[in-house]
Scaffold this motif. Structure first.
Motif, PDB file in Angstrom:
ATOM      1  N   GLU A   5       7.277 -10.782 -42.248  1.00  0.00           N
ATOM      2  CA  GLU A   5       8.246  -9.900 -42.909  1.00  0.00           C
ATOM      3  C   GLU A   5       7.637  -8.522 -43.161  1.00  0.00           C
ATOM      4  N   VAL A   6       6.377  -8.494 -43.533  1.00  0.00           N
ATOM      5  CA  VAL A   6       5.696  -7.209 -43.738  1.00  0.00           C
ATOM      6  C   VAL A   6       5.636  -6.446 -42.421  1.00  0.00           C
ATOM      7  N   ILE A   7       5.259  -7.114 -41.354  1.00  0.00           N
ATOM      8  CA  ILE A   7       5.178  -6.466 -40.037  1.00  0.00           C
ATOM      9  C   ILE A   7       6.555  -5.971 -39.597  1.00  0.00           C
ATOM     10  N   LYS A   8       7.577  -6.788 -39.809  1.00  0.00           N
ATOM     11  CA  LYS A   8       8.942  -6.378 -39.468  1.00  0.00           C
ATOM     12  C   LYS A   8       9.338  -5.135 -40.266  1.00  0.00           C
ATOM     13  N   ILE A  55      -0.058  14.622 -32.088  1.00  0.00           N
ATOM     14  CA  ILE A  55      -1.517  14.625 -32.171  1.00  0.00           C
ATOM     15  C   ILE A  55      -2.000  13.744 -33.321  1.00  0.00           C
ATOM     16  N   ALA A  56      -1.389  13.888 -34.487  1.00  0.00           N
ATOM     17  CA  ALA A  56      -1.813  13.100 -35.647  1.00  0.00           C
ATOM     18  C   ALA A  56      -1.579  11.610 -35.429  1.00  0.00           C
ATOM     19  N   GLN A  57      -0.431  11.243 -34.883  1.00  0.00           N
ATOM     20  CA  GLN A  57      -0.152   9.828 -34.627  1.00  0.00           C
ATOM     21  C   GLN A  57      -1.132   9.262 -33.597  1.00  0.00           C
ATOM     22  N   TRP A  58      -1.399  10.036 -32.536  1.00  0.00           N
ATOM     23  CA  TRP A  58      -2.370   9.606 -31.521  1.00  0.00           C
ATOM     24  C   TRP A  58      -3.741   9.373 -32.167  1.00  0.00           C
ATOM     25  N   ASP A  59      -4.148  10.295 -33.028  1.00  0.00           N
ATOM     26  CA  ASP A  59      -5.450  10.181 -33.688  1.00  0.00           C
ATOM     27  C   ASP A  59      -5.515   8.918 -34.552  1.00  0.00           C
ATOM     28  N   ILE A  60      -4.476   8.651 -35.302  1.00  0.00           N
ATOM     29  CA  ILE A  60      -4.444   7.452 -36.149  1.00  0.00           C
ATOM     30  C   ILE A  60      -4.462   6.191 -35.288  1.00  0.00           C
ATOM     31  N   LEU A  61      -3.689   6.182 -34.206  1.00  0.00           N
ATOM     32  CA  LEU A  61      -3.688   5.043 -33.280  1.00  0.00           C
ATOM     33  C   LEU A  61      -5.087   4.799 -32.719  1.00  0.00           C
ATOM     34  N   GLU A  62      -5.694   5.848 -32.195  1.00  0.00           N
ATOM     35  CA  GLU A  62      -7.023   5.693 -31.580  1.00  0.00           C
ATOM     36  C   GLU A  62      -8.070   5.293 -32.606  1.00  0.00           C
ATOM     37  N   PHE A  63      -8.016   5.875 -33.800  1.00  0.00           N
ATOM     38  CA  PHE A  63      -8.932   5.494 -34.875  1.00  0.00           C
ATOM     39  C   PHE A  63      -8.770   4.018 -35.216  1.00  0.00           C
ATOM     40  N   SER A  64      -7.527   3.546 -35.197  1.00  0.00           N
ATOM     41  CA  SER A  64      -7.242   2.157 -35.577  1.00  0.00           C
ATOM     42  C   SER A  64      -7.706   1.153 -34.537  1.00  0.00           C
ATOM     43  N   ARG A  65      -7.800   1.555 -33.285  1.00  0.00           N
ATOM     44  CA  ARG A  65      -8.170   0.577 -32.257  1.00  0.00           C
ATOM     45  C   ARG A  65      -9.535   0.811 -31.618  1.00  0.00           C
ATOM     46  N   HIS A  66     -10.165   1.947 -31.881  1.00  0.00           N
ATOM     47  CA  HIS A  66     -11.466   2.243 -31.268  1.00  0.00           C
ATOM     48  C   HIS A  66     -12.447   2.768 -32.312  1.00  0.00           C
ATOM     49  N   PRO A  67     -13.430   1.943 -32.696  1.00  0.00           N
ATOM     50  CA  PRO A  67     -14.392   2.376 -33.720  1.00  0.00           C
ATOM     51  C   PRO A  67     -15.122   3.678 -33.376  1.00  0.00           C
ATOM     52  N   GLY A  68     -15.334   3.979 -32.105  1.00  0.00           N
ATOM     53  CA  GLY A  68     -16.059   5.176 -31.716  1.00  0.00           C
ATOM     54  C   GLY A  68     -15.197   6.415 -31.554  1.00  0.00           C
ATOM     55  N   HIS A  69     -13.910   6.303 -31.878  1.00  0.00           N
ATOM     56  CA  HIS A  69     -13.005   7.441 -31.692  1.00  0.00           C
ATOM     57  C   HIS A  69     -13.458   8.650 -32.508  1.00  0.00           C
ATOM     58  N   GLN A  70     -13.416   9.815 -31.878  1.00  0.00           N
ATOM     59  CA  GLN A  70     -13.722  11.071 -32.557  1.00  0.00           C
ATOM     60  C   GLN A  70     -12.432  11.847 -32.770  1.00  0.00           C
ATOM     61  N   GLU A 104       2.666   1.456 -29.254  1.00  0.00           N
ATOM     62  CA  GLU A 104       1.300   0.922 -29.151  1.00  0.00           C
ATOM     63  C   GLU A 104       0.760   0.536 -30.528  1.00  0.00           C
ATOM     64  N   PHE A 105       1.055   1.339 -31.533  1.00  0.00           N
ATOM     65  CA  PHE A 105       0.594   0.995 -32.880  1.00  0.00           C
ATOM     66  C   PHE A 105       1.276  -0.280 -33.364  1.00  0.00           C
ATOM     67  N   ILE A 106       2.553  -0.417 -33.078  1.00  0.00           N
ATOM     68  CA  ILE A 106       3.276  -1.630 -33.469  1.00  0.00           C
ATOM     69  C   ILE A 106       2.668  -2.849 -32.777  1.00  0.00           C
ATOM     70  N   LYS A 107       2.214  -2.690 -31.545  1.00  0.00           N
ATOM     71  CA  LYS A 107       1.521  -3.793 -30.859  1.00  0.00           C
ATOM     72  C   LYS A 107       0.266  -4.208 -31.615  1.00  0.00           C
ATOM     73  N   LEU A 108      -0.454  -3.235 -32.179  1.00  0.00           N
ATOM     74  CA  LEU A 108      -1.633  -3.573 -32.988  1.00  0.00           C
ATOM     75  C   LEU A 108      -1.236  -4.439 -34.176  1.00  0.00           C
ATOM     76  N   LEU A 109      -0.142  -4.069 -34.819  1.00  0.00           N
ATOM     77  CA  LEU A 109       0.325  -4.823 -35.983  1.00  0.00           C
ATOM     78  C   LEU A 109       0.706  -6.254 -35.618  1.00  0.00           C
ATOM     79  N   LYS A 110       1.233  -6.425 -34.398  1.00  0.00           N
ATOM     80  CA  LYS A 110       1.741  -7.729 -33.978  1.00  0.00           C
ATOM     81  C   LYS A 110       0.721  -8.603 -33.250  1.00  0.00           C
TER      82      LYS A 110
END
Length: 157
Positions: A5-8, A55-70, A104-110
């Motif tokens: 329910e939270v993810i939805k 740009i901001a959404q891309w940065d948050i997505l990449e930060f969330s899935r890649h520890p080495g993201h700059q 793509e971010f929603i895929k991370l959540l799911k």
């Protein structure tokens, strides 16, 4: 069950328009001639706001899935210098990328192994739940600005 329910709810928050207009509706049918206009007493054009969201959404997505993201340098790396897109294709690509990165971010959540509240191994305590709220909050804020600029330029219903 509660986790689903939270993810939805997060997915609806990221893609919907319950309390306000959606990003997709805010940028729908923006006349090409006003995309790069910076109204008096406003710092940005509609194009700059759209690109900033991307740009901001891309940065948050990449930060969330890649520890080495700059992340880009703040603030110059998050705002385009040119007030107008180079052409209609750049406008369409930016909007399509926002939609794609949100999916793509929603895929991370799911993901089956996703823990919404576990701090990332990098950063300073961020987790998927926080980053989902950050994307939604940030996009909502700037979507409101897009609507305000459209109103100033006479391009809003």
């Amino acid at each position: 069950m509660a986790e689903k329910e939270v993810i939805k709810s997060l997915e609806e928050l990221l893609t919907g328009s319950h309390a306000h207009i959606s990003f997709e509706d805010a940028v729908k049918d923006v006349p090409e001639k006003i995309r790069g206009v910076v109204p008096d007493n406003m710092p940005y054009s509609i194009w700059q706001l759209v690109e900033h969201i991307r740009i901001a959404q891309w940065d948050i997505l990449e930060f969330s899935r890649h520890p080495g993201h700059q992340s880009p340098p703040w603030p110059e790396g998050y705002w385009p210098k040119d007030p107008a897109p180079k052409d209609d294709n750049a406008w369409k690509e930016s909007i399509a990328q926002i939609k794609k990165d949100c999916a793509e971010f929603i895929k991370l959540l799911k993901r089956p192994d996703a823990d919404l509240y576990a701090p990332f191994t990098h950063g300073d305590g961020q987790h998927l739940f926080r980053e989902a709220l950050l994307i939604a909050d940030h996009t909502s804020y700037h979507t409101g600005e897009i609507v305000a600029v459209r109103r100033m330029l006479g391009a809003w219903k």
